[in-house]
Write an enzyme that holds these catalytic residues in place. Structure first.
Site, PDB file in Angstrom:
ATOM      1  N   SER A  12       3.976  35.790  16.157  1.00 18.26           N
ATOM      2  CA  SER A  12       2.840  36.559  15.637  1.00 18.26           C
ATOM      3  C   SER A  12       1.642  36.488  16.594  1.00 18.26           C
ATOM      4  O   SER A  12       0.851  37.431  16.675  1.00 18.26           O
ATOM      5  CB  SER A  12       2.440  36.075  14.235  1.00 18.26           C
ATOM      6  OG  SER A  12       1.874  34.798  14.282  1.00 18.26           O
ATOM      7  N   ASN A  13       1.513  35.405  17.324  1.00 20.42           N
ATOM      8  CA  ASN A  13       0.408  35.317  18.289  1.00 20.42           C
ATOM      9  C   ASN A  13       0.682  36.149  19.537  1.00 20.42           C
ATOM     10  O   ASN A  13      -0.234  36.767  20.080  1.00 20.42           O
ATOM     11  CB  ASN A  13       0.117  33.854  18.629  1.00 20.42           C
ATOM     12  CG  ASN A  13      -0.593  33.178  17.482  1.00 20.42           C
ATOM     13  OD1 ASN A  13      -1.781  33.413  17.267  1.00 20.42           O
ATOM     14  ND2 ASN A  13       0.136  32.398  16.687  1.00 20.42           N
ATOM     15  N   LYS A  65      11.727  19.053  24.639  1.00 19.51           N
ATOM     16  CA  LYS A  65      11.371  18.945  26.065  1.00 19.51           C
ATOM     17  C   LYS A  65      12.434  19.666  26.891  1.00 19.51           C
ATOM     18  O   LYS A  65      13.520  19.959  26.394  1.00 19.51           O
ATOM     19  CB  LYS A  65      11.251  17.482  26.499  1.00 19.51           C
ATOM     20  CG  LYS A  65      12.551  16.709  26.403  1.00 19.51           C
ATOM     21  CD  LYS A  65      12.390  15.298  26.950  1.00 19.51           C
ATOM     22  CE  LYS A  65      13.739  14.597  26.980  1.00 19.51           C
ATOM     23  NZ  LYS A  65      13.706  13.259  27.532  1.00 19.51           N
ATOM     24  N   MET A  92       7.213  25.431  21.529  1.00 23.05           N
ATOM     25  CA  MET A  92       7.326  24.125  20.892  1.00 23.05           C
ATOM     26  C   MET A  92       7.979  23.075  21.799  1.00 23.05           C
ATOM     27  O   MET A  92       8.642  22.155  21.317  1.00 23.05           O
ATOM     28  CB  MET A  92       8.097  24.256  19.582  1.00 23.05           C
ATOM     29  CG  MET A  92       7.482  25.280  18.626  1.00 23.05           C
ATOM     30  SD  MET A  92       5.706  25.066  18.345  1.00 23.05           S
ATOM     31  CE  MET A  92       5.743  23.775  17.129  1.00 23.05           C
ATOM     32  N   ARG A  93       7.779  23.206  23.092  1.00 25.69           N
ATOM     33  CA  ARG A  93       8.372  22.269  24.032  1.00 25.69           C
ATOM     34  C   ARG A  93       7.269  21.665  24.901  1.00 25.69           C
ATOM     35  O   ARG A  93       6.338  22.392  25.309  1.00 25.69           O
ATOM     36  CB  ARG A  93       9.354  23.040  24.911  1.00 25.69           C
ATOM     37  CG  ARG A  93      10.645  22.342  25.211  1.00 25.69           C
ATOM     38  CD  ARG A  93      11.597  23.328  25.866  1.00 25.69           C
ATOM     39  NE  ARG A  93      12.410  23.999  24.880  1.00 25.69           N
ATOM     40  CZ  ARG A  93      13.595  23.571  24.461  1.00 25.69           C
ATOM     41  NH1 ARG A  93      14.115  22.476  24.974  1.00 25.69           N
ATOM     42  NH2 ARG A  93      14.284  24.225  23.549  1.00 25.69           N
ATOM     43  N   ILE A  95       5.406  20.457  28.133  1.00 21.86           N
ATOM     44  CA  ILE A  95       5.434  20.900  29.531  1.00 21.86           C
ATOM     45  C   ILE A  95       5.122  19.706  30.435  1.00 21.86           C
ATOM     46  O   ILE A  95       4.119  19.028  30.229  1.00 21.86           O
ATOM     47  CB  ILE A  95       4.356  21.991  29.789  1.00 21.86           C
ATOM     48  CG1 ILE A  95       4.439  23.103  28.756  1.00 21.86           C
ATOM     49  CG2 ILE A  95       4.433  22.521  31.220  1.00 21.86           C
ATOM     50  CD1 ILE A  95       5.561  24.052  28.887  1.00 21.86           C
ATOM     51  N   ASN A 109      -2.709  26.552  25.990  1.00 21.48           N
ATOM     52  CA  ASN A 109      -1.910  26.384  24.765  1.00 21.48           C
ATOM     53  C   ASN A 109      -2.766  26.693  23.541  1.00 21.48           C
ATOM     54  O   ASN A 109      -3.958  26.401  23.515  1.00 21.48           O
ATOM     55  CB  ASN A 109      -1.412  24.931  24.678  1.00 21.48           C
ATOM     56  CG  ASN A 109      -0.596  24.675  23.421  1.00 21.48           C
ATOM     57  OD1 ASN A 109       0.286  25.450  23.072  1.00 21.48           O
ATOM     58  ND2 ASN A 109      -0.898  23.590  22.722  1.00 21.48           N
ATOM     59  N   HIS A 111      -3.140  25.770  19.574  1.00 16.69           N
ATOM     60  CA  HIS A 111      -2.712  24.730  18.627  1.00 16.69           C
ATOM     61  C   HIS A 111      -3.402  24.951  17.279  1.00 16.69           C
ATOM     62  O   HIS A 111      -4.608  25.220  17.237  1.00 16.69           O
ATOM     63  CB  HIS A 111      -3.049  23.350  19.184  1.00 16.69           C
ATOM     64  CG  HIS A 111      -2.522  22.253  18.311  1.00 16.69           C
ATOM     65  ND1 HIS A 111      -1.183  21.895  18.291  1.00 16.69           N
ATOM     66  CD2 HIS A 111      -3.132  21.475  17.392  1.00 16.69           C
ATOM     67  CE1 HIS A 111      -1.000  20.946  17.402  1.00 16.69           C
ATOM     68  NE2 HIS A 111      -2.175  20.657  16.837  1.00 16.69           N
TER      69      HIS A 111
END
Ligand code: GAR
Length: 193
Positions: A12-13, A65, A92-93, A95, A109, A111
């Site tokens: 959605s973002n 990760k 959702m990983r 970096i 990012n 959040h």
């Protein structure tokens, strides 16, 4: 400014950023592609919707990760696309090097909390369970510390007594959808290429 949107889920973002671009609200930024680490990710559907290349790239066997070899593949792919700014929009990983090094000072990012409060997974659930009267969202630079880089923008959202977790989450998502394109537009005017 050529930007890459990285995501893992609903998108959605990413949709909000692409909508802003379509409406001329993204400054000098241009989305050059969508990169997803989950093959079934809804975000991939935005590629055909907006006429932007969208690809799934394998990240290795871990959930949160990259494997170092796969992280190098991601870095190479983003470099090949001549990306100036990497935008984590629901990615959702974590970096690390080599991607972090390849795009040092060039990764942001989103959040769903007022960082430094509630970093990590499920920022909205953490804020809800803590009963805080005010929550929100943050866009920040990515560094080696999880959700720890300098802030680029924050929006505050009040928790009303009538809120449910769902209405609370919806307000935070609406705030995110406005904040992320605005920060990208601002950076596109100020970040040197
Ligand atoms: C957003 O709320 C974003 O802030 C969050 O994931 C959601 C993605 O939604 N990101 C994180 O929690 C990163 N740690 P979307 O896929 O609909 O854009």
């Amino acid at each position: 400014m050529r930007i890459a949107l990285l995501g893992s889920g609903r998108g959605s973002n990413a949709d909000a950023v692409l909508r802003a671009q379509a409406e001329g609200r993204l400054g000098q930024a241009k989305v050059v592609g969508l990169w997803c680490d989950v093959p079934t990710c809804k975000m991939l559907e935005l590629g055909p919707k907006y006429g932007v290349p969208a690809r799934f790239l394998d990240s290795g066997p871990f959930k949160t990760k990259f494997s170092p070899e796969r992280e190098q593949v991601w870095a190479d792919d983003l470099k090949a696309a001549q990306v100036d700014l990497v935008v984590l929009a629901g990615f959702m990983r974590v970096i690390k090097a080599p991607l972090l090094d390849a795009f040092a000072g060039r990764i942001i990012n989103l959040h769903p909390s007022l960082l430094p409060a509630f970093p990590g997974l499920d920022g909205i659930g953490q804020a809800w369970n803590a009963g805080v009267p005010e929550a929100g969202c943050t866009v920040h630079w990515v560094n080696a510390e999880i959700d720890g880089g300098a802030h680029l923008g924050q929006t505050r959202v009040h928790r009303e007594v009538t809120d449910t977790l769902e209405s609370f989450a919806n307000k935070i998502h609406a705030a995110e959808h406005a904040l992320l394109p605005a920060v990208i537009a601002r950076l596109s005017e100020t970040l040197s290429r």
